[in-house]
Design a protein around this motif. Structure first.
Motif, PDB file in Angstrom:
ATOM      1  N   ASP A   3       5.357 -15.871   4.936  1.00  0.00           N
ATOM      2  CA  ASP A   3       6.565 -16.032   4.152  1.00  0.00           C
ATOM      3  C   ASP A   3       6.391 -15.302   2.824  1.00  0.00           C
ATOM      4  OD1 ASP A   3       6.903 -19.398   5.327  1.00  0.00           O
ATOM      5  OD2 ASP A   3       7.812 -17.558   6.088  1.00  0.00           O
ATOM      6  N   LEU A   4       6.222 -13.995   2.899  1.00  0.00           N
ATOM      7  CA  LEU A   4       5.924 -13.214   1.715  1.00  0.00           C
ATOM      8  C   LEU A   4       7.057 -13.208   0.694  1.00  0.00           C
ATOM      9  CD1 LEU A   4       3.974 -10.288   3.324  1.00  0.00           C
ATOM     10  CD2 LEU A   4       3.081 -12.115   1.915  1.00  0.00           C
ATOM     11  N   PRO A   5       8.319 -13.103   1.121  1.00  0.00           N
ATOM     12  CA  PRO A   5       9.374 -13.174   0.116  1.00  0.00           C
ATOM     13  C   PRO A   5       9.337 -14.471  -0.677  1.00  0.00           C
ATOM     14  CG  PRO A   5      10.227 -12.299   2.173  1.00  0.00           C
ATOM     15  CD  PRO A   5       8.845 -12.816   2.451  1.00  0.00           C
ATOM     16  N   VAL A   6       9.011 -15.585  -0.003  1.00  0.00           N
ATOM     17  CA  VAL A   6       8.908 -16.874  -0.686  1.00  0.00           C
ATOM     18  C   VAL A   6       7.755 -16.836  -1.681  1.00  0.00           C
ATOM     19  CG1 VAL A   6       8.466 -19.328  -0.376  1.00  0.00           C
ATOM     20  CG2 VAL A   6       9.925 -18.105   1.245  1.00  0.00           C
ATOM     21  N   TYR A   7       6.626 -16.225  -1.253  1.00  0.00           N
ATOM     22  CA  TYR A   7       5.458 -16.124  -2.129  1.00  0.00           C
ATOM     23  C   TYR A   7       5.813 -15.310  -3.378  1.00  0.00           C
ATOM     24  CZ  TYR A   7       0.865 -14.512  -3.712  1.00  0.00           C
ATOM     25  OH  TYR A   7      -0.228 -14.210  -4.463  1.00  0.00           O
ATOM     26  N   GLN A 143      10.845  -4.215  -6.237  1.00  0.00           N
ATOM     27  CA  GLN A 143      11.590  -4.585  -5.040  1.00  0.00           C
ATOM     28  C   GLN A 143      12.923  -3.835  -4.970  1.00  0.00           C
ATOM     29  OE1 GLN A 143      12.424  -8.770  -4.732  1.00  0.00           O
ATOM     30  NE2 GLN A 143      12.811  -8.687  -2.542  1.00  0.00           N
ATOM     31  N   GLU A 144      13.472  -3.485  -6.133  1.00  0.00           N
ATOM     32  CA  GLU A 144      14.750  -2.787  -6.157  1.00  0.00           C
ATOM     33  C   GLU A 144      14.580  -1.279  -5.965  1.00  0.00           C
ATOM     34  OE1 GLU A 144      13.906  -5.162  -8.456  1.00  0.00           O
ATOM     35  OE2 GLU A 144      15.106  -6.631  -7.352  1.00  0.00           O
ATOM     36  N   SER A 145      13.559  -0.677  -6.606  1.00  0.00           N
ATOM     37  CA  SER A 145      13.440   0.775  -6.581  1.00  0.00           C
ATOM     38  C   SER A 145      12.843   1.304  -5.287  1.00  0.00           C
ATOM     39  CB  SER A 145      12.597   1.255  -7.772  1.00  0.00           C
ATOM     40  OG  SER A 145      11.283   0.717  -7.696  1.00  0.00           O
ATOM     41  N   TYR A 146      11.791   0.663  -4.793  1.00  0.00           N
ATOM     42  CA  TYR A 146      11.125   1.101  -3.559  1.00  0.00           C
ATOM     43  C   TYR A 146      10.799  -0.133  -2.709  1.00  0.00           C
ATOM     44  CZ  TYR A 146      10.508   5.786  -5.528  1.00  0.00           C
ATOM     45  OH  TYR A 146      10.721   7.045  -6.047  1.00  0.00           O
ATOM     46  N   PRO A 147      11.805  -0.760  -2.110  1.00  0.00           N
ATOM     47  CA  PRO A 147      11.572  -2.028  -1.392  1.00  0.00           C
ATOM     48  C   PRO A 147      10.586  -1.909  -0.236  1.00  0.00           C
ATOM     49  CG  PRO A 147      13.768  -1.164  -0.929  1.00  0.00           C
ATOM     50  CD  PRO A 147      13.220  -0.353  -2.056  1.00  0.00           C
ATOM     51  N   GLN A 148      10.592  -0.773   0.479  1.00  0.00           N
ATOM     52  CA  GLN A 148       9.679  -0.638   1.623  1.00  0.00           C
ATOM     53  C   GLN A 148       8.232  -0.543   1.165  1.00  0.00           C
ATOM     54  OE1 GLN A 148      11.342   2.739   3.776  1.00  0.00           O
ATOM     55  NE2 GLN A 148      12.408   1.351   5.175  1.00  0.00           N
ATOM     56  N   LEU A 149       7.996   0.207   0.086  1.00  0.00           N
ATOM     57  CA  LEU A 149       6.622   0.310  -0.427  1.00  0.00           C
ATOM     58  C   LEU A 149       6.161  -1.015  -1.008  1.00  0.00           C
ATOM     59  CD1 LEU A 149       6.422   3.804  -2.159  1.00  0.00           C
ATOM     60  CD2 LEU A 149       5.405   3.091   0.011  1.00  0.00           C
ATOM     61  N   GLU A 150       7.057  -1.711  -1.696  1.00  0.00           N
ATOM     62  CA  GLU A 150       6.697  -3.016  -2.254  1.00  0.00           C
ATOM     63  C   GLU A 150       6.348  -3.999  -1.139  1.00  0.00           C
ATOM     64  OE1 GLU A 150       8.344  -6.860  -4.506  1.00  0.00           O
ATOM     65  OE2 GLU A 150       8.849  -6.041  -2.555  1.00  0.00           O
ATOM     66  N   GLN A 151       7.133  -3.981  -0.061  1.00  0.00           N
ATOM     67  CA  GLN A 151       6.851  -4.862   1.074  1.00  0.00           C
ATOM     68  C   GLN A 151       5.533  -4.485   1.742  1.00  0.00           C
ATOM     69  OE1 GLN A 151       8.811  -7.577   2.147  1.00  0.00           O
ATOM     70  NE2 GLN A 151       6.946  -7.980   3.294  1.00  0.00           N
ATOM     71  N   LEU A 152       5.264  -3.166   1.834  1.00  0.00           N
ATOM     72  CA  LEU A 152       4.005  -2.710   2.418  1.00  0.00           C
ATOM     73  C   LEU A 152       2.809  -3.234   1.624  1.00  0.00           C
ATOM     74  CD1 LEU A 152       2.339  -0.909   4.356  1.00  0.00           C
ATOM     75  CD2 LEU A 152       2.738   0.995   2.769  1.00  0.00           C
ATOM     76  N   ARG A 159      -2.814  -9.179   4.855  1.00  0.00           N
ATOM     77  CA  ARG A 159      -3.756  -8.947   5.955  1.00  0.00           C
ATOM     78  C   ARG A 159      -5.201  -8.995   5.471  1.00  0.00           C
ATOM     79  NH1 ARG A 159      -1.626  -9.541  10.840  1.00  0.00           N
ATOM     80  NH2 ARG A 159      -3.249  -8.244  11.728  1.00  0.00           N
ATOM     81  N   ARG A 160      -5.417  -8.659   4.203  1.00  0.00           N
ATOM     82  CA  ARG A 160      -6.781  -8.668   3.654  1.00  0.00           C
ATOM     83  C   ARG A 160      -7.097  -9.948   2.891  1.00  0.00           C
ATOM     84  NH1 ARG A 160      -9.643  -4.040   3.466  1.00  0.00           N
ATOM     85  NH2 ARG A 160     -11.284  -5.576   3.177  1.00  0.00           N
ATOM     86  N   GLY A 161      -6.151 -10.895   2.843  1.00  0.00           N
ATOM     87  CA  GLY A 161      -6.407 -12.131   2.121  1.00  0.00           C
ATOM     88  C   GLY A 161      -6.518 -11.913   0.621  1.00  0.00           C
ATOM     89  N   LEU A 162      -5.788 -10.920   0.118  1.00  0.00           N
ATOM     90  CA  LEU A 162      -5.872 -10.570  -1.296  1.00  0.00           C
ATOM     91  C   LEU A 162      -4.586 -10.970  -2.010  1.00  0.00           C
ATOM     92  CD1 LEU A 162      -7.430  -9.112  -3.572  1.00  0.00           C
ATOM     93  CD2 LEU A 162      -6.245  -7.012  -2.887  1.00  0.00           C
ATOM     94  N   PRO A 163      -4.637 -11.883  -2.979  1.00  0.00           N
ATOM     95  CA  PRO A 163      -3.426 -12.258  -3.722  1.00  0.00           C
ATOM     96  C   PRO A 163      -3.020 -11.117  -4.667  1.00  0.00           C
ATOM     97  CG  PRO A 163      -5.199 -13.887  -4.003  1.00  0.00           C
ATOM     98  CD  PRO A 163      -5.808 -12.667  -3.412  1.00  0.00           C
ATOM     99  N   VAL A 164      -1.810 -10.628  -4.536  1.00  0.00           N
ATOM    100  CA  VAL A 164      -1.319  -9.562  -5.412  1.00  0.00           C
ATOM    101  C   VAL A 164       0.080  -9.911  -5.900  1.00  0.00           C
ATOM    102  CG1 VAL A 164      -2.667  -7.776  -4.215  1.00  0.00           C
ATOM    103  CG2 VAL A 164      -0.282  -8.190  -3.552  1.00  0.00           C
ATOM    104  N   VAL A 165       0.483  -9.256  -6.967  1.00  0.00           N
ATOM    105  CA  VAL A 165       1.846  -9.370  -7.447  1.00  0.00           C
ATOM    106  C   VAL A 165       2.290  -7.995  -7.918  1.00  0.00           C
ATOM    107  CG1 VAL A 165       1.084 -10.099  -9.756  1.00  0.00           C
ATOM    108  CG2 VAL A 165       3.418 -10.557  -9.019  1.00  0.00           C
ATOM    109  N   VAL A 166       3.468  -7.576  -7.466  1.00  0.00           N
ATOM    110  CA  VAL A 166       4.109  -6.372  -7.980  1.00  0.00           C
ATOM    111  C   VAL A 166       5.062  -6.825  -9.082  1.00  0.00           C
ATOM    112  CG1 VAL A 166       5.572  -4.391  -7.443  1.00  0.00           C
ATOM    113  CG2 VAL A 166       3.924  -5.228  -5.739  1.00  0.00           C
TER     114      VAL A 166
END
Length: 356
Positions: A3-7, A143-152, A159-166
């Motif tokens: 549930d990445l959008p929720v995160y 999320q607005e400028s490059y949504p596909q890259l942000e989602q990637l 997948r790597r268990g790494l907490p990140v924030v854009v």
């Protein structure tokens, strides 16, 4: 896959309403994986579960090549020995997902058998500031400028268990950081802006297209570049963004993961904590210590007017214990205000309690 959008929404909300100084994030889904499957047949489920086990080994060890380990692949034949449960997710029409959960104790034992590193559930949150030069225009990824890259970025980090924030790049962010600061890796404003997200680490990255080529170049580095050189990746755009996350996770795992053989050896150490003014502080400190992945027991053995001494039972080495303490901003290396010079003792376990 999660549930990445929720995160993302949760982190955004926390950054807006709270300015909490929390360095590490507890990654609670290390021992599970979600895969898209074609059907609910037994063969499909077994194949996906075996792949899930290899993916979990990558997350738990922090080693991106763990899924290529020959012995690990052999162990997937006995997949039922490691599985805790599985369930299907059909919430998205036309898409079937399989969630597979594994027994943490058995996965850790397998990690030890494979002689892979073991990276605990407490992991540093990383703020990723990424700028792109596209058609001679430079812009920061959101999320607005490059949504596909942000989602990637979120998908690969999960997948790597790494907490990140854009970062949101709203007015509050842009008061401190814009394209020039990210492009030039101006550490001070970027780190100041990253505090809003309670990030333990932050990186700046810039991506641009090679002249007369389909390839893209991505340069990235930590803003507090004490341990890592500037990194350069060349390839297709989505490929190099994914590789950046892989390399980032690999580098942090090298810093925080511990020897699995040492992990199972119980050791004791005494920790002196300054600045605990009352019983509430002491109890809070004890709970924080017990939340560290390497601490198995914390017992108060001495109390003075300005400090408390704990006896800690822990796994791994003293250095592993210090790395775990370093991920919690409630504990800071104690600096004697009367000392003319502050000499860092790598074996010292004397800390200042700074819980708010």
């Amino acid at each position: 896959m999660n549930d990445l959008p929720v995160y993302r929404l949760l982190i955004s909300a926390l950054s807006i309403f709270f300015c909490v100084s929390v360095s590490a994030v507890e990654v609670t889904d290390l021992y599970q994986d979600i895969l898209v499957v074609e059907d609910k047949s037994r063969d499909t489920r077994l194949d996906a579960s075996r792949k899930a086990l290899l993916n979990v080994l990558v997350k738990v060890s922090g080693n991106k090549s763990a899924d290529e380990n020959r012995v690990a692949k052999q162990r997937t034949k006995d997949i039922s020995d490691y599985m805790l449960k599985f369930e299907y997710d059909e919430r998205i029409p036309g898409e079937l997902k399989l969630l597979v959960k594994f027994e943490a104790r058995k996965i850790d034992a397998l990690i030890k058998e494979l002689n892979l590193p073991l990276w605990g559930m407490q992991r540093p949150l990383v703020a990723i500031w990424l700028g792109i030069e596209d058609n001679r225009q430079r812009e920061l990824v959101t999320q607005e400028s490059y949504p596909q890259l942000e989602q990637l970025i979120y998908d690969k980090a999960s997948r790597r268990g790494l907490p990140v924030v854009v970062p949101l790049l709203d007015l509050q962010d842009r008061r401190l950081v814009g394209v020039p600061e990210v492009w030039g890796n101006f550490s001070e404003p970027v780190e100041e802006a990253s505090k809003r997200y309670s990030a333990e680490r932050s990186i700046t990255a810039r991506m641009y297209q090679e002249f007369n080529s389909d390839n893209w170049v991505l340069d990235w580095r930590f803003t507090n570049d004490e341990m890592f050189e500037s990194n350069r990746i060349i390839g297709y755009r989505q490929q190099i963004v994914a590789q950046m996350i892989d390399d980032l996770a690999q580098g942090l795992a090298g810093e925080y993961a511990i020897d699995p053989n040492a992990y199972y050896e119980q050791r004791t150490a005494n920790l002196t904590l300054k600045g605990t003014d009352n019983f509430v502080d002491i109890e809070l400190a004890k709970r924080r210590l017990l939340n560290l992945s390497v601490v198995t027991q914390a017992v108060i053995i001495r109390k003075t007017p300005d400090s408390v001494e704990f006896k800690l039972d822990h796994t791994g080495t003293v250095n592993d214990l210090k790395k775990a303490l370093g991920l919690d901003n409630a504990f800071k290396d104690y600096v004697d205000p009367r000392a003319f010079y502050h000499i860092v003792d790598k074996q010292s376990l004397e800390y200042q309690w700074v819980e708010n």
